[in-house]
Design an enzyme around this catalytic site. Structure first.
Site, PDB file in Angstrom:
ATOM      1  N   GLY A 457       5.862  -2.738  16.119  1.00 55.01           N
ATOM      2  CA  GLY A 457       4.800  -2.025  15.832  1.00 55.01           C
ATOM      3  C   GLY A 457       3.601  -2.442  16.913  1.00 55.01           C
ATOM      4  O   GLY A 457       3.408  -3.336  17.255  1.00 55.01           O
ATOM      5  N   LEU A 459       0.298  -3.041  15.883  1.00 47.30           N
ATOM      6  CA  LEU A 459      -0.497  -4.082  15.292  1.00 47.30           C
ATOM      7  C   LEU A 459       0.349  -5.252  15.410  1.00 47.30           C
ATOM      8  O   LEU A 459      -0.367  -6.311  15.800  1.00 47.30           O
ATOM      9  CB  LEU A 459      -0.667  -3.485  13.939  1.00 47.30           C
ATOM     10  CG  LEU A 459      -2.122  -4.257  13.239  1.00 47.30           C
ATOM     11  CD1 LEU A 459      -3.253  -4.058  13.946  1.00 47.30           C
ATOM     12  CD2 LEU A 459      -2.207  -3.602  11.955  1.00 47.30           C
ATOM     13  N   ASP A 483      13.564  -8.782   5.928  1.00 50.77           N
ATOM     14  CA  ASP A 483      13.266  -7.435   5.492  1.00 50.77           C
ATOM     15  C   ASP A 483      12.439  -7.714   4.148  1.00 50.77           C
ATOM     16  O   ASP A 483      12.611  -8.085   3.125  1.00 50.77           O
ATOM     17  CB  ASP A 483      14.527  -6.679   5.138  1.00 50.77           C
ATOM     18  CG  ASP A 483      14.545  -5.323   4.451  1.00 50.77           C
ATOM     19  OD1 ASP A 483      13.116  -4.940   4.099  1.00 50.77           O
ATOM     20  OD2 ASP A 483      15.586  -4.844   4.243  1.00 50.77           O
ATOM     21  N   ILE A 484      11.046  -7.026   4.266  1.00 46.72           N
ATOM     22  CA  ILE A 484      10.091  -7.247   2.998  1.00 46.72           C
ATOM     23  C   ILE A 484      10.454  -6.642   2.034  1.00 46.72           C
ATOM     24  O   ILE A 484       9.827  -7.120   0.976  1.00 46.72           O
ATOM     25  CB  ILE A 484       8.726  -6.859   3.782  1.00 46.72           C
ATOM     26  CG1 ILE A 484       8.576  -5.302   4.026  1.00 46.72           C
ATOM     27  CG2 ILE A 484       8.182  -7.545   5.223  1.00 46.72           C
ATOM     28  CD1 ILE A 484       7.144  -4.998   4.112  1.00 46.72           C
ATOM     29  N   TYR A 571       1.482   9.571   1.851  1.00 44.54           N
ATOM     30  CA  TYR A 571       1.324   8.312   2.585  1.00 44.54           C
ATOM     31  C   TYR A 571       0.186   7.435   1.990  1.00 44.54           C
ATOM     32  O   TYR A 571       0.012   6.328   1.856  1.00 44.54           O
ATOM     33  CB  TYR A 571       0.970   8.543   4.224  1.00 44.54           C
ATOM     34  CG  TYR A 571       0.521   7.311   4.983  1.00 44.54           C
ATOM     35  CD1 TYR A 571       1.558   6.311   5.449  1.00 44.54           C
ATOM     36  CD2 TYR A 571      -0.722   6.906   5.213  1.00 44.54           C
ATOM     37  CE1 TYR A 571       1.150   5.302   6.285  1.00 44.54           C
ATOM     38  CE2 TYR A 571      -1.323   6.093   5.978  1.00 44.54           C
ATOM     39  CZ  TYR A 571      -0.213   4.679   6.293  1.00 44.54           C
ATOM     40  OH  TYR A 571      -0.533   3.858   7.168  1.00 44.54           O
ATOM     41  N   LYS A 575      -0.163   3.869   0.037  1.00 42.83           N
ATOM     42  CA  LYS A 575      -1.270   2.916   0.381  1.00 42.83           C
ATOM     43  C   LYS A 575      -2.194   2.482  -0.892  1.00 42.83           C
ATOM     44  O   LYS A 575      -2.476   1.188  -1.161  1.00 42.83           O
ATOM     45  CB  LYS A 575      -1.856   3.251   1.328  1.00 42.83           C
ATOM     46  CG  LYS A 575      -1.286   3.189   2.668  1.00 42.83           C
ATOM     47  CD  LYS A 575      -0.694   1.857   3.236  1.00 42.83           C
ATOM     48  CE  LYS A 575      -0.406   1.804   4.789  1.00 42.83           C
ATOM     49  NZ  LYS A 575       0.277   0.454   5.021  1.00 42.83           N
TER      50      LYS A 575
END
Length: 726
Positions: A457, A459, A483-484, A571, A575
């Site tokens: 990504g 970021l 893998d989180i 989304y 979050k």
């Protein structure tokens, strides 16, 4: 009683002080204590005392206290603060002039200046007879160079004659001031500060210039100690440029040697003179009228490491055989580099004490940061460098990692921050901006790593790039590495790499697809929660990211951290859910809400794509009905890394300051890039095919601290740094 006759204290002391320059540029006074708010906060003294400091460089400045003379002085501020210091058990070192030229009715070249300064000093001593130590004039030589030789500060002289007059006025003023003070308090100490930067050359041809500058750097101390006799290497220089024999010999006959020599050592003060002009850009080329050469920072070209604190302290001790102290330690840089600079200064002082040299203290300087030193305090631009506290949060300064380190040093504890193990930029090869002179010395980056998730990504790659620049060890992880959302994978990765912190940039980012894609929940809620639990169990710091899309857009003012969330799309809902769950299980998490990325290193962000289209002469369509706070990625990464190093936690809004529609952002970018802004066409979000419902207004602000630059600053940096396609 001279302090050098007293047996050396058992341990190195910690001192501190606020940046307190009140310099004059033309008819304007630029006042650091007004900018930082130190003048308003009495409890700043408690903050300093909490570090375990023994002494404070206390600003009791002439221009502020008695601008119209001692008879009309306003002592109220000083009285209140000195009383507080007595209660706290901290001894003041009173500074009377700090890079200044005095009140408007005088200047450094005024023949009356020494007597006027002494008159003020005597009034201070009469009012506060228990002040034990003074610095009547901070860095006389440095101030004389900038005020009399370079034309930077008032009276803006540009000649050796004006430099000499400024310097002699300051030294004579210091001598007369101490005599006036000692008539009231015979035991008062003189703690004289000076910047002792050393000059090196590339070729023997310029050695004569380096010798002159290396002799000149001692002048303020030499004059005070009565060493400038006819045999002094700069006697003829001083006489040729206006100093009379009588005034020089008067200082020999009645010297005023410092009780403690205060050394202010800065990286930028170490200079390198090079007559190989083709190696340097035009703006660095100059000379002395006899030879042309470039004058650059030594660290940027010399292959060998500079001596720094240890070399300057050793020189002063051996030259004068008097006690020394480091009276300023500050570095305008990223937080871990500030920590390393302070840590290495303390270690250097301790090593010299172990060798038997009389090094008394180290002073953590710029306790509340500095303003506009990038322009040598000639312009009020608001450029801020934090110190031990960051004052951008209002009347309650936010402690940084420097405060933690200083407190550990002041209370005799071993420094504990993991980033201290690594070398500073001045010890790594990235310090070099030009072909190195001589054999290259360079230290490898070492220490516990950061783990950065999201290797593919924008970021994640930005964090890796800037960690390289900052000398922060890291591991950039793919999903295969960790893998989180898989507890076993997370545990294995944390146990394998033993990080001190994790930066989680992984997540589902396709806002429209998130409406129907179940991976949105897994990657934005389940995964971050698994990672947060594992970090909390191991005492590993975590930084995670949220979005402006947690809001419904009904406000007409930017959202702050305590505003309630009410997301309009899938989304945004993930979050908002992740924020609550993560902070519940790992309250030490730094949860960053941000928005609308644009950056110089990827081609897929809004600004880069818009400018590319306009450079091709194509129209660009952008939403006029959605207002955001665009965020320049390098600003976000640098600021958030500083805050992670600080140990900051909880919810923070980090976005460039400003609120614009996407349409206005494209127009601003076009104008800044010199393109035709008429190519930007306004459209509604619906016309652009957006599926997910977005808030009309989701601009971000912070009630915790204005730590991010403006949008305009972000666009300016973007255009300087963007990597355009070939």
């Amino acid at each position: 009683m001279n302090d050098h006759s007293v047996p050396r204290q058992r341990e190195l002391e910690l001192w501190a002080g606020p940046e307190c320059t009140v310099n004059r540029v033309g008819d304007r006074y630029l006042d650091q204590m007004r900018y930082s708010g130190f003048e308003r906060r009495l409890d700043d003294l408690d903050r300093l005392a909490s570090l375990g400091i023994r002494r404070m460089r206390f600003p009791l400045l002439w221009e502020r206290t008695a601008p119209n003379g001692p008879a009309s002085a306003d002592w109220r501020c000083a009285e209140e603060r000195l009383q507080r210091l007595r209660t706290l058990g901290v001894q003041p070192i009173a500074g009377l002039l700090h890079h200044g030229s005095g009140p408007r009715h005088t200047s450094l070249v005024d023949q009356r200046f020494p007597e006027l300064l002494a008159e003020y000093a005597g009034a201070v001593a009469e009012r506060f007879p228990d002040i034990p130590a003074y610095t009547p004039v901070n860095e006389p030589l440095t101030t004389a160079r900038f005020s009399g030789l370079y034309g930077t500060w008032y009276p803006h002289g540009r000649s050796d004659r004006e430099f000499v007059r400024c310097l002699l006025g300051e030294v004579q003023g210091t001598m007369l001031a101490m005599r006036a003070i000692r008539r009231v308090n015979p035991q008062a100490q003189l703690v004289q500060t000076e910047d002792l930067g050393y000059t090196t050359v590339a070729t023997p041809r310029l050695q004569y210039q380096a010798d002159f500058e290396n002799d000149r750097r001692w002048l303020s101390f030499d004059l005070l100690c009565g060493r400038v006799t006819r045999e002094h290497p700069l006697w003829n220089y001083l006489r040729h440029h206006g100093a009379s024999e009588d005034e020089l010999l008067a200082m020999v006959d009645e010297p005023c040697p410092p009780d403690i020599l205060g050394i202010n050592a800065y990286i930028t003060s170490e200079r390198f003179l090079d007559d190989r002009l083709t190696l340097y850009p035009e703006h660095l080329r100059g000379g002395n009228g006899r030879d042309a050469y470039a004058d650059v920072e030594t660290a940027r070209v010399l292959g060998a490491h500079i001596g720094g604190f240890q070399a300057r302290l050793r020189e002063a001790c051996e030259r004068y055989e008097r006690p020394v102290a480091i009276t300023e330690v500050h570095l305008g840089c990223t937080r871990e580099e500030q920590l390393r600079w302070l840590g290495q200064a303390w270690t250097s002082a301790q090593h010299l004490r172990d060798e038997g040299l009389d090094v008394r203290a180290l002073t953590v300087w710029a306790a509340f940061g500095t303003f506009d030193w990038d322009s040598l305090v000639t312009k009020e631009q608001g450029h801020y460098e934090p110190g031990m506290w960051d004052v951008r949060g209002g009347d309650d300064p936010r402690p940084t990692a420097l405060a933690t380190l200083a407190r550990e040093l002041g209370h005799g504890r071993k420094p504990s921050h993991p980033v201290l193990e690594g070398p500073g930029w001045w010890q790594r090869d990235l310090r070099l901006l030009y072909p190195h002179h001589g054999e290259l010395e360079s230290h490898a980056v070492i220490g516990k790593p950061l783990l950065i998730t999201g290797a593919t990504g924008t970021l994640g790659r930005a964090y890796a790039r800037l960690c390289d620049m900052r000398g922060l060890p890291y591991k950039l992880l793919t999903r295969q590495d960790m893998d989180i959302a898989d507890p076993a994978s997370v545990a294995a990765a944390l146990d394998r790499w033993q990080p001190w912190a994790v930066v989680n940039t992984a997540g589902y980012v396709r806002v429209d697809d998130a409406e129907t894609d179940p991976r949105n929940w897994r990657e934005n809620v389940e995964g971050p929660l698994v990672l947060a639990r594992a970090c909390a169990e191991r005492g590993v710091r975590l930084m995670s990211f949220s979005s402006d899309l947690v809001f419904d857009g009904r406000k007409s003012q930017p959202y702050v951290e305590t505003d309630p969330t009410a997301p309009l799309c899938a989304y945004g809902r993930t979050k908002a859910e992740a924020e609550q769950r993560i902070l519940a299980v790992a309250p030490d998490t730094l949860m960053v809400r941000t928005a609308a990325f644009f950056g110089p290193w990827d081609r897929h962000n809004f600004v880069t794509q818009a400018l590319a289209a306009m450079r091709r002469g194509e129209p660009w369509h952008a939403a006029h009905d959605q207002w955001v706070s665009p965020t320049y990625v390098p600003h976000l990464v640098q600021t958030s890394l500083d805050m992670l190093v600080d140990g900051e936690h909880g919810l923070w809004h980090l976005a460039n300051r400003g609120a614009v529609s996407w349409f206005e952002l494209a127009q601003l970018a076009a104008e800044a890039a010199g393109l035709d802004r008429s190519l930007v066409h306004a459209r509604s979000g619906a016309e652009l095919g957006q599926v997910a419902c977005r808030p009309r207004y989701s601009a971000l602000d912070s009630e915790r601290g204005m730590v991010m630059p403006t949008l305009e600053a972000g666009l300016e940096r973007y255009l300087d740094e963007v990597e355009l396609p070939a």
